[in-house]
Every structure is written in C-alpha cells, then in structure tokens.
Design a protein around this motif. Sequence first.
Motif, PDB file in Angstrom:
ATOM      1  N   GLN A 102      55.640 -65.926   8.194  1.00  0.00           N
ATOM      2  CA  GLN A 102      54.421 -65.234   8.639  1.00  0.00           C
ATOM      3  C   GLN A 102      53.208 -66.181   8.637  1.00  0.00           C
ATOM      4  O   GLN A 102      52.321 -66.059   9.484  1.00  0.00           O
ATOM      5  CB  GLN A 102      54.169 -64.007   7.761  1.00  0.00           C
ATOM      6  CG  GLN A 102      53.069 -63.132   8.318  1.00  0.00           C
ATOM      7  CD  GLN A 102      53.155 -61.689   7.857  1.00  0.00           C
ATOM      8  OE1 GLN A 102      54.237 -61.179   7.549  1.00  0.00           O
ATOM      9  NE2 GLN A 102      52.028 -61.014   7.793  1.00  0.00           N
ATOM     10  N   VAL A 119      42.895 -62.065  11.061  1.00  0.00           N
ATOM     11  CA  VAL A 119      44.167 -61.344  11.117  1.00  0.00           C
ATOM     12  C   VAL A 119      43.930 -59.883  10.710  1.00  0.00           C
ATOM     13  O   VAL A 119      43.832 -59.576   9.525  1.00  0.00           O
ATOM     14  CB  VAL A 119      45.214 -62.006  10.174  1.00  0.00           C
ATOM     15  CG1 VAL A 119      46.576 -61.350  10.331  1.00  0.00           C
ATOM     16  CG2 VAL A 119      45.310 -63.504  10.439  1.00  0.00           C
ATOM     17  N   GLN A 125      49.373 -56.322   3.576  1.00  0.00           N
ATOM     18  CA  GLN A 125      49.597 -57.674   4.099  1.00  0.00           C
ATOM     19  C   GLN A 125      48.712 -58.731   3.439  1.00  0.00           C
ATOM     20  O   GLN A 125      48.833 -59.919   3.750  1.00  0.00           O
ATOM     21  CB  GLN A 125      49.371 -57.699   5.614  1.00  0.00           C
ATOM     22  CG  GLN A 125      50.336 -56.827   6.389  1.00  0.00           C
ATOM     23  CD  GLN A 125      51.776 -57.287   6.214  1.00  0.00           C
ATOM     24  OE1 GLN A 125      52.100 -58.430   6.490  1.00  0.00           O
ATOM     25  NE2 GLN A 125      52.625 -56.395   5.723  1.00  0.00           N
ATOM     26  N   GLN A 170      61.174 -61.477  12.209  1.00  0.00           N
ATOM     27  CA  GLN A 170      60.921 -60.974  10.854  1.00  0.00           C
ATOM     28  C   GLN A 170      61.699 -59.675  10.598  1.00  0.00           C
ATOM     29  O   GLN A 170      62.228 -59.464   9.514  1.00  0.00           O
ATOM     30  CB  GLN A 170      59.424 -60.731  10.620  1.00  0.00           C
ATOM     31  CG  GLN A 170      59.119 -60.416   9.186  1.00  0.00           C
ATOM     32  CD  GLN A 170      57.625 -60.262   8.911  1.00  0.00           C
ATOM     33  OE1 GLN A 170      57.132 -59.165   8.765  1.00  0.00           O
ATOM     34  NE2 GLN A 170      56.903 -61.360   8.836  1.00  0.00           N
ATOM     35  N   ASP A 220      53.462 -67.848  11.855  1.00  0.00           N
ATOM     36  CA  ASP A 220      53.005 -66.957  12.936  1.00  0.00           C
ATOM     37  C   ASP A 220      51.497 -67.079  13.136  1.00  0.00           C
ATOM     38  O   ASP A 220      50.991 -67.152  14.258  1.00  0.00           O
ATOM     39  CB  ASP A 220      53.271 -65.473  12.599  1.00  0.00           C
ATOM     40  CG  ASP A 220      54.734 -65.151  12.386  1.00  0.00           C
ATOM     41  OD1 ASP A 220      55.580 -65.904  12.880  1.00  0.00           O
ATOM     42  OD2 ASP A 220      55.025 -64.122  11.724  1.00  0.00           O
ATOM     43  N   ILE A 221      50.803 -67.060  12.025  1.00  0.00           N
ATOM     44  CA  ILE A 221      49.339 -67.018  12.075  1.00  0.00           C
ATOM     45  C   ILE A 221      48.771 -68.380  12.463  1.00  0.00           C
ATOM     46  O   ILE A 221      47.911 -68.490  13.336  1.00  0.00           O
ATOM     47  CB  ILE A 221      48.774 -66.568  10.705  1.00  0.00           C
ATOM     48  CG1 ILE A 221      49.248 -65.132  10.399  1.00  0.00           C
ATOM     49  CG2 ILE A 221      47.261 -66.675  10.665  1.00  0.00           C
ATOM     50  CD1 ILE A 221      49.034 -64.700   8.958  1.00  0.00           C
ATOM     51  N   TYR A 238      60.167 -64.699   4.300  1.00  0.00           N
ATOM     52  CA  TYR A 238      59.391 -64.239   5.454  1.00  0.00           C
ATOM     53  C   TYR A 238      57.878 -64.465   5.313  1.00  0.00           C
ATOM     54  O   TYR A 238      57.205 -64.675   6.322  1.00  0.00           O
ATOM     55  CB  TYR A 238      59.790 -62.820   5.888  1.00  0.00           C
ATOM     56  CG  TYR A 238      58.998 -61.677   5.303  1.00  0.00           C
ATOM     57  CD1 TYR A 238      57.687 -61.415   5.723  1.00  0.00           C
ATOM     58  CD2 TYR A 238      59.550 -60.816   4.368  1.00  0.00           C
ATOM     59  CE1 TYR A 238      56.973 -60.359   5.196  1.00  0.00           C
ATOM     60  CE2 TYR A 238      58.847 -59.754   3.847  1.00  0.00           C
ATOM     61  CZ  TYR A 238      57.555 -59.542   4.247  1.00  0.00           C
ATOM     62  OH  TYR A 238      56.844 -58.508   3.725  1.00  0.00           O
ATOM     63  N   LEU A 296      45.318 -63.178  15.502  1.00  0.00           N
ATOM     64  CA  LEU A 296      46.752 -62.941  15.633  1.00  0.00           C
ATOM     65  C   LEU A 296      47.132 -61.833  14.675  1.00  0.00           C
ATOM     66  O   LEU A 296      46.703 -61.812  13.519  1.00  0.00           O
ATOM     67  CB  LEU A 296      47.598 -64.171  15.308  1.00  0.00           C
ATOM     68  CG  LEU A 296      49.100 -63.835  15.475  1.00  0.00           C
ATOM     69  CD1 LEU A 296      49.818 -64.813  16.345  1.00  0.00           C
ATOM     70  CD2 LEU A 296      49.803 -63.594  14.147  1.00  0.00           C
ATOM     71  N   THR A 297      47.912 -60.898  15.186  1.00  0.00           N
ATOM     72  CA  THR A 297      48.483 -59.898  14.301  1.00  0.00           C
ATOM     73  C   THR A 297      49.783 -59.416  14.927  1.00  0.00           C
ATOM     74  O   THR A 297      50.144 -59.848  16.017  1.00  0.00           O
ATOM     75  CB  THR A 297      47.492 -58.762  14.013  1.00  0.00           C
ATOM     76  OG1 THR A 297      48.078 -57.884  13.058  1.00  0.00           O
ATOM     77  CG2 THR A 297      47.127 -57.975  15.257  1.00  0.00           C
ATOM     78  N   GLY A 298      50.494 -58.549  14.211  1.00  0.00           N
ATOM     79  CA  GLY A 298      51.761 -58.106  14.772  1.00  0.00           C
ATOM     80  C   GLY A 298      52.423 -57.023  13.948  1.00  0.00           C
ATOM     81  O   GLY A 298      51.895 -56.604  12.918  1.00  0.00           O
ATOM     82  N   ASP A 299      53.556 -56.582  14.435  1.00  0.00           N
ATOM     83  CA  ASP A 299      54.315 -55.533  13.766  1.00  0.00           C
ATOM     84  C   ASP A 299      55.799 -55.823  13.900  1.00  0.00           C
ATOM     85  O   ASP A 299      56.241 -56.372  14.900  1.00  0.00           O
ATOM     86  CB  ASP A 299      54.024 -54.175  14.416  1.00  0.00           C
ATOM     87  CG  ASP A 299      52.552 -53.824  14.342  1.00  0.00           C
ATOM     88  OD1 ASP A 299      52.146 -53.271  13.315  1.00  0.00           O
ATOM     89  OD2 ASP A 299      51.808 -54.141  15.300  1.00  0.00           O
ATOM     90  N   ARG A 300      56.540 -55.386  12.892  1.00  0.00           N
ATOM     91  CA  ARG A 300      58.002 -55.481  12.994  1.00  0.00           C
ATOM     92  C   ARG A 300      58.517 -54.362  13.882  1.00  0.00           C
ATOM     93  O   ARG A 300      58.157 -53.200  13.659  1.00  0.00           O
ATOM     94  CB  ARG A 300      58.628 -55.268  11.621  1.00  0.00           C
ATOM     95  CG  ARG A 300      58.317 -56.342  10.642  1.00  0.00           C
ATOM     96  CD  ARG A 300      59.033 -56.027   9.341  1.00  0.00           C
ATOM     97  NE  ARG A 300      58.436 -56.790   8.264  1.00  0.00           N
ATOM     98  CZ  ARG A 300      58.782 -56.652   6.997  1.00  0.00           C
ATOM     99  NH1 ARG A 300      59.700 -55.773   6.645  1.00  0.00           N
ATOM    100  NH2 ARG A 300      58.209 -57.389   6.075  1.00  0.00           N
TER     101      ARG A 300
HETATM  102  N1  TRP Z   1      54.588 -58.364   8.176  1.00  0.00           N
HETATM  103  C1  TRP Z   1      53.923 -57.596   9.185  1.00  0.00           C
HETATM  104  C2  TRP Z   1      54.319 -56.133   9.001  1.00  0.00           C
HETATM  105  O1  TRP Z   1      55.289 -55.854   8.347  1.00  0.00           O
HETATM  106  C3  TRP Z   1      54.265 -58.032  10.590  1.00  0.00           C
HETATM  107  C4  TRP Z   1      53.840 -59.447  10.887  1.00  0.00           C
HETATM  108  C5  TRP Z   1      54.657 -60.508  11.135  1.00  0.00           C
HETATM  109  C6  TRP Z   1      52.499 -59.937  10.947  1.00  0.00           C
HETATM  110  N2  TRP Z   1      53.935 -61.611  11.359  1.00  0.00           N
HETATM  111  C7  TRP Z   1      52.624 -61.320  11.259  1.00  0.00           C
HETATM  112  C8  TRP Z   1      51.239 -59.370  10.769  1.00  0.00           C
HETATM  113  C9  TRP Z   1      51.494 -62.120  11.375  1.00  0.00           C
HETATM  114  C10 TRP Z   1      50.117 -60.187  10.881  1.00  0.00           C
HETATM  115  C11 TRP Z   1      50.242 -61.566  11.173  1.00  0.00           C
HETATM  116  O2  TRP Z   1      53.656 -55.268   9.536  1.00  0.00           O
END
Ligand code: TRP
Length: 363
Positions: free
Chosen positions: A137, A149, A155, A47, A140-141, A133, A6-10
Amino acid sequence: MRKVILTGDRPTGKLHIGHYVGSLRERVRLQNSGEYDDIFIMIADAQALTDNADNPEKVRQNIIEVALDYLSCGIDPKKVHIFIQSEIQELCELTFYYMNLVTVSRLTRNPTVKSEIKMREFESSIPVGFMCYPISQAADITLFKADTVPVGEDQLPMLEQAREIVRSFGNTYSDDVLVEPKALLPSNKTCLRLPGTDGKAKMSKSLGNCIYLSDSAKDVKTKVMSMYTDPDHIRVEDPGKVEGNTVFTYLDAFCKDEHFEMFWPDYKNLQEVKDHYMRGGLGDVKVKKFLIKVLEDELAPIRAEREKWEQDIPAVYDVLRQGTEYAREVGRKTMAEVKAAMKINYFEDTELIKQQAEKYKNK
Ligand code: TRP
C-alpha cells in the motif's frame, strides 16, 4: 509541489453507505474543488487477493461493482484516473524494494492488520502477502507521488507505514524522489466509522448489516425499519437515548438542515428532534421514516446514475483502461527515478560503464 491524490478500495464486495460517508463523498468534493493536479482512484485487486488467493473470481466480479459504485457516486472519469492495481507492474517492483526497508516486527505491530488477522481467523497461517500488504500500500501511494490520501480512520496505520518508508528511502538513497503522504479524514466525526444497521461498530458484508449504494429503495426502507435504536425506548412517551442509537448516528452522517423544510417541517434541525426524543414523546417509527427520506435524497440520484452505466458496461471498462494507461505512464517515470536513486539502473547509467571500464583499464 504538485498536489496529487491517491486512494482506493479492495474489490471484495459492493460499496456501502459507510464507504460513501467515510470516503466516496469526500472524493467527489475533492475532485470538484479544482485544487489537485492529478487524482487517482485505484481498484486494489492485488491487495484483495492477499486474503482471497483462492477466489480470484470474487475479485474479478467485484471490480466492475466497485467501478459502477464510483461512477454512480459522481466520480468523473474526466477528472479522475480510475485504474486497476494489478495492471501496474511497477507496483510489484516498488513493493519488492520497500520490503528491505521494513522489519518483520514493525509489520506485526500494525493494529489494522492485527485486527484483520483476528477477524479472518488466520491464527498462525497468515499468508506472507497479507502480512506485507501495508508495504504494498505504501507503494500504491508513493508510485504516484500522492501527497493526499483520503481514507477512513482504519487506514491511518497504513499511512504511518508509508511515511516511514518514504523517510527511510530518503535516508538510505535520496530524498528527491518520493513524497511523504498525509491522510485526509472526513471532517464529520460520525463519518469516520459508520456502524452497521444492527448497531455493531463496523458495517461489514459478513455481518449482514450494510446498506449498499446499489440497494433498491425498497431494500433501504426494510433495512431502516428494522434498524437498531435504543432498547430502553419501549413506549413513545419514554425518554430515549440518541447516543449509540444508530438511527441518530445515520442522521448525523446524512441529514442537512434543508431536509427538515423538505420532509419534516415540524422541526428546524436535527438538534430539535434529538431534544424531543430525549424528553420522550417521539416514536422510533417517525424518526425512521424521516431517515428513509434523507437517505433516499442522497441515494436515489446515485441509483439512477448506476442504472445508466449498467446499460453500457463496455464504457465502464474503457474508463478503467484509460485510467490504467495513464497510471502506467506515471508509474514508469517514478520507478525510473527510484531505480536511479538506488543505483540499480545499470544500463541507463552511462557513467557506470565508463567508470567500470576505467577501473579495469588501470588495474
Ligand atoms: N487498504 C484499503 C482498504 O482496505 C485499500 C487500498 C489499497 C488503499 N491501496 C490503497 C487505500 C492506497 C488508500 C491508498 O480500503
């Protein structure tokens, strides 16, 4: 054990080449490795709202930008579930329970949050949601039981926080539910934190020093030509420095040996160029022109793919909807397990009703 990413971006802006070398490129490689049972990429709109509460429109606009950036880089929706954070209610629920496992002082020690507070000039008016946050987060994971991740270096404190929460949950309730995640950093050290075109340590929208994945070839050219190099390298004959020289840093991140055969057969590899530059006799313009070609080699196909998706925006929303539905299913399952472990599943626990009935019968 299942292997899950799992990963992500704002979604606060378009993604830039720092995101690309720091994480996106790695995600595409992992997606194609065939080693993972499930891959989730989350657009972290909730987030993003923790420090943009007054600007949901900015977040809304950037969800599609980020989705387009993902798809154009080669994230394949057949292999990856791309979803929107705020659509998964269980994430809020899990965050709420995790809050009881983290102290206020632990939160204030998070170095990434600390530097973000400084950058945003919050001073003493820090939104509680922003402060928390890292806990969200962790939810989220762990809601997706991710063990891997892929993220940038900044991070790492979030991952440490998530691991602590998993351990604390394990000690307090049950250690059969959650999975302790680990960060996966890019192996090329230059890619950990690509500097901005002005040589400042961070590529950031507010500093105006980014090359975006969606920039036109003309924009990329202009940005590279005005890039920061070695201020003491004034005449071509002067010996130059490659360390801290952004043009070389970008080459370290993007250049492959075959680029020389393709674009600059005078040299065999980057080291030869660096040696020449350090000896003196190699001008910035030549190196910059090569960098433009190297960048274009990677960015042109991304741009072309983006144009295709831009012509079918409803299809992009379909990808997000399907990814979100899948994520919801997984989230629901984990949340049921979490509640059972915490013994707050009152109506599902048939034993509870029986026990309570007995207790009052024998009073
Ligand atoms: N905080 C990460 C960023 O600013 C975005 C993010 C939110 C994220 N939830 C996550 C990254 C979970 C990895 C896993 O880029």
